[in-house]
Design an enzyme around this catalytic site. Structure first.
Site, PDB file in Angstrom:
ATOM      1  N   GLY A 290      31.500  35.534  38.512  1.00 42.71           N
ATOM      2  CA  GLY A 290      30.928  34.200  38.317  1.00 42.71           C
ATOM      3  C   GLY A 290      30.564  34.036  36.853  1.00 42.71           C
TER       4      GLY A 290
ATOM      5  N   CYS B  32      32.471  42.254  38.817  1.00 42.85           N
ATOM      6  CA  CYS B  32      32.051  41.532  37.607  1.00 42.85           C
ATOM      7  C   CYS B  32      30.607  41.023  37.743  1.00 42.85           C
ATOM      8  CB  CYS B  32      33.052  40.413  37.300  1.00 42.85           C
ATOM      9  SG  CYS B  32      32.854  39.791  35.635  1.00 42.85           S
ATOM     10  N   TYR B  33      30.395  39.713  37.847  1.00 45.61           N
ATOM     11  CA  TYR B  33      29.031  39.221  38.050  1.00 45.61           C
ATOM     12  C   TYR B  33      28.425  39.857  39.295  1.00 45.61           C
ATOM     13  CZ  TYR B  33      25.206  36.038  39.217  1.00 45.61           C
ATOM     14  OH  TYR B  33      23.972  35.522  39.536  1.00 45.61           O
TER      15      TYR B  33
ATOM     16  N   HIS C  82      38.203  43.226  37.240  1.00 44.97           N
ATOM     17  CA  HIS C  82      38.651  42.455  38.413  1.00 44.97           C
ATOM     18  C   HIS C  82      39.841  43.140  39.093  1.00 44.97           C
ATOM     19  CE1 HIS C  82      36.285  38.758  37.808  1.00 44.97           C
ATOM     20  NE2 HIS C  82      36.310  39.131  36.547  1.00 44.97           N
TER      21      HIS C  82
ATOM     22  N   GLU D 178      41.252  42.299  41.730  1.00 44.15           N
ATOM     23  CA  GLU D 178      42.065  41.337  42.478  1.00 44.15           C
ATOM     24  C   GLU D 178      43.170  40.700  41.650  1.00 44.15           C
ATOM     25  OE1 GLU D 178      39.037  40.980  41.417  1.00 44.15           O
ATOM     26  OE2 GLU D 178      38.524  38.939  40.852  1.00 44.15           O
TER      27      GLU D 178
ATOM     28  N   VAL E 185      55.974  21.452  53.503  1.00 43.57           N
ATOM     29  CA  VAL E 185      55.682  22.693  54.229  1.00 43.57           C
ATOM     30  C   VAL E 185      54.262  22.670  54.808  1.00 43.57           C
ATOM     31  CG1 VAL E 185      55.615  25.207  54.025  1.00 43.57           C
ATOM     32  CG2 VAL E 185      57.104  23.882  52.522  1.00 43.57           C
ATOM     33  N   ASP E 186      53.285  22.302  53.967  1.00 43.86           N
ATOM     34  CA  ASP E 186      51.885  22.433  54.381  1.00 43.86           C
ATOM     35  C   ASP E 186      51.545  21.515  55.545  1.00 43.86           C
ATOM     36  OD1 ASP E 186      51.924  23.985  52.144  1.00 43.86           O
ATOM     37  OD2 ASP E 186      50.969  22.495  50.858  1.00 43.86           O
TER      38      ASP E 186
ATOM     39  N   LYS F 116      50.182  29.315  49.323  1.00 47.22           N
ATOM     40  CA  LYS F 116      51.466  28.796  49.805  1.00 47.22           C
ATOM     41  C   LYS F 116      52.279  29.835  50.592  1.00 47.22           C
ATOM     42  CE  LYS F 116      53.905  25.079  49.261  1.00 47.22           C
ATOM     43  NZ  LYS F 116      53.163  23.834  49.393  1.00 47.22           N
TER      44      LYS F 116
END
Ligand code: XMP
Length: 513
Positions: free
Chosen positions: A55, A82-83, A169, A171, A226-227, A369
């Site tokens: 954050g 991180c934060y 991070h 991720e 698609v969505d 997606k």
């Protein structure tokens, strides 16, 4: 679903959904919740692990987002990122300081691989850092298990309590072996067994949508993309004929698209649902007359869409719910997280303030997606529909720079159809993330036969991307571009020049407006 849930507590970082997605990639179900979720709710959800996100704030800030220390007293493993790492240190009595200079970007990190978090990870990795504050002193009971030359605590752990924290991070793609680190957390630390699959998401979503809708009537805003197609099929499995799909043909669709959508979802198609096609081309062109500002165009299209759906809902009578196929990147780019508004995706930030439905349901709101595509396959939607390239809700309205007119729509439809045909002929259609033709608002001088022309320039775009948040310009073979360009100027009246867009995202976006 079994109890294999990991929750991500959101403290305002930009990668929060990415953390959840990486955990889901490890076959462990993961959801993002605001940091204000509350201890009782957390207990009720019985997560096997909790992740505190990054954050932009400092833990000492008066208004900084903070959860109570009691989250760390539940006996549930926690990973702070991180934060989130700094918050863990702060809540447990460690010391966080502000560095004179920020550490930002790819950084070499020394890893202590005896930590459960770093099992099978290399001793030296490149990790993504983005911080000014840092943990200067770990809380009692913790030990340091990674460091960089400028960051003494790049990671810390308290093995017995199952608390872990990384300043970097794991991720993001730029962190080497980041997914391994997260998978170590969910498997080795939290003890998850990785039994979750996209099919579980589909089953759970159908069940909870059925409960939510009860006996109420549901209207799905179907664009044929698609969505919204995945959202529609999900809903049709959940509530059957309580669902009506309304397909607004606003005149900003690709060539023949209206008929193609009708063929799949209409009465001749395989699905058991009510389908209404509303032909409202003139109405949209009228509203867009003279409008050139991109955000205003998006808002007008978004609002007009909703008005069409409201009108149809009134005709059906007593419709409580509106379903939209909003996915995660739409939410984040519309600025509904903490990040800046990039553009108002019409099914999110482009909604009018007042909407005449009891509730808007967005079953795909937390998916990316490619995850939506996986859900589509699970639902048995034909592959050619699932792997269709994305098409934005505002359609050609944002692929025509400047004012939208019926004539310009026609030009871009024809040029786009030719381009798509040539891409398919070259066998490139499955390899590209997204490709389309757009119409610049520029006219330039050309020569055709013996005469001077002063016509529009069409621009061709093709990008490679997996998540549509960033994208690289695709290196389309020259012969394919040349063939498409020559066909476009020859076959499409009003075009005398074709350009190719070589920019990535960032700094450009995928669409032109
Ligand atoms: P940008 O242009 O923001 O596009 O880089 C990222 C992806 O999102 C699609 N897109 C939209 N989809 N409503 C949608 O449903 C919208 O308003 C919208 N704007 C962009 C775009 O086609 C690309 O796949």
């Amino acid at each position: 679903m079994d109890n294999e849930l990991v929750i991500v507590l959101d403290f305002g970082g930009q990668y929060n959904q990415l953390i959840a997605r990486r955990v889901r990639e490890c076959n462990v179900y993961c959801e993002v919740h605001p940091y204000t979720l509350g201890i009782e709710k957390i207990k009720e959800m019985k997560p096997k692990g909790i992740i505190f996100t990054g954050g932009p704030d400092s833990v000492y800030g008066e208004k900084s987002p903070r959860c109570g220390k009691e989250v760390l007293e539940l006996g549930i493993p926690v990973l702070g990122i991180c934060y989130g790492a700094q918050l863990m240190a702060y809540l447990l009595g460690g010391q966080v300081k502000t560095a004179p200079v920020s550490e930002f970007g790819k950084t070499e990190v020394k890893i202590d691989i005896s930590s459960d978090l770093f099992h099978n990870v290399s001793t030296d990795i490149i990790a993504w850092m983005s911080h000014t504050d840092y943990i200067a002193e770990v809380p009692e009971g913790f030990r340091i298990c990674a460091s960089t030359p400028v960051c003494p605590v790049a990671a810390m752990e308290y093995k017995e309590k199952r608390f872990y924290a990384t300043q970097f991070h794991p991720e993001v793609m730029h962190t080497q072996e980041g997914t391994k680190i997260l998978s170590n957390f969910v498997y080795n630390v939290c003890g998850c067994n990785g039994s979750w699959k996209m099919s579980s998401f589909v089953e759970d979503a159908i069940k909870s949508l059925r409960e939510k809708a009860g006996k109420g009537k549901v209207l799905c805003a179907l664009s044929g993309g698609v969505d919204s197609s995945v959202a529609a099929v999900l809903l049709s499995k959940a509530v059957g004929k309580q669902l009506t799909c309304v397909f607004a043909d606003h005149g900003l669709l690709r060539k023949n698209e209206g008929d193609e959508v009708e063929a799949v979802f209409g009465p001749e198609g395989p699905y058991d649902l009510n389908f209404i096609r509303v032909n409202c081309q003139e109405r949209f062109y009228e509203k867009l007359k003279g409008i050139t500002e991109p955000e205003q165009k998006r808002r007008i299209i978004g609002e007009e869409f909703i008005r069409v759906f409201e009108e149809e809902a009134k005709k059906i009578g007593a419709v409580d719910f509106l379903v939209q196929g909003t996915i995660y990147p739409d939410v984040i780019e519309s600025g509904l997280g903490k990040s800046a508004v990039i553009k108002s995706h019409h099914n999110v930030g482009g909604l009018p303030d007042c909407v005449d439905f009891k509730e808007i349901i967005e079953p795909l709101r937390m998916l990316f997606k490619d995850e939506v595509r996986k859900a589509g396959i699970e639902l048995g939607i034909p592959e050619n529909l699932v792997f269709r390239q994305p098409f934005p809700g505002p359609g050609l309205g944002i692929r025509i720079i400047g004012e939208v007119t019926a004539e310009k729509c026609h030009i871009v439809q024809e040029a786009d159809a030719i381009y798509r045909e040539e891409i398919a002929k070259a066998g490139l259609d499955r390899d590209l993330g997204q490709y389309f033709a757009a119409l610049t608002n520029m006219r330039s001088v050309g020569v055709m036969g013996d005469g001077r022309t002063y016509d529009y320039a069409v621009v061709l775009r093709a990008v490679n991307t997996s998540d549509f948040m960033t994208a690289e310009p695709a290196r389309i073979p020259w012969e394919v571009l040349e063939k498409a360009a020559s066909r476009i100027v020859n076959e499409v009246k009003g075009v005398n020049r074709v350009l190719y867009d070589c920019t990535g995202k960032p700094p450009a976006t995928i669409e032109f407006e």
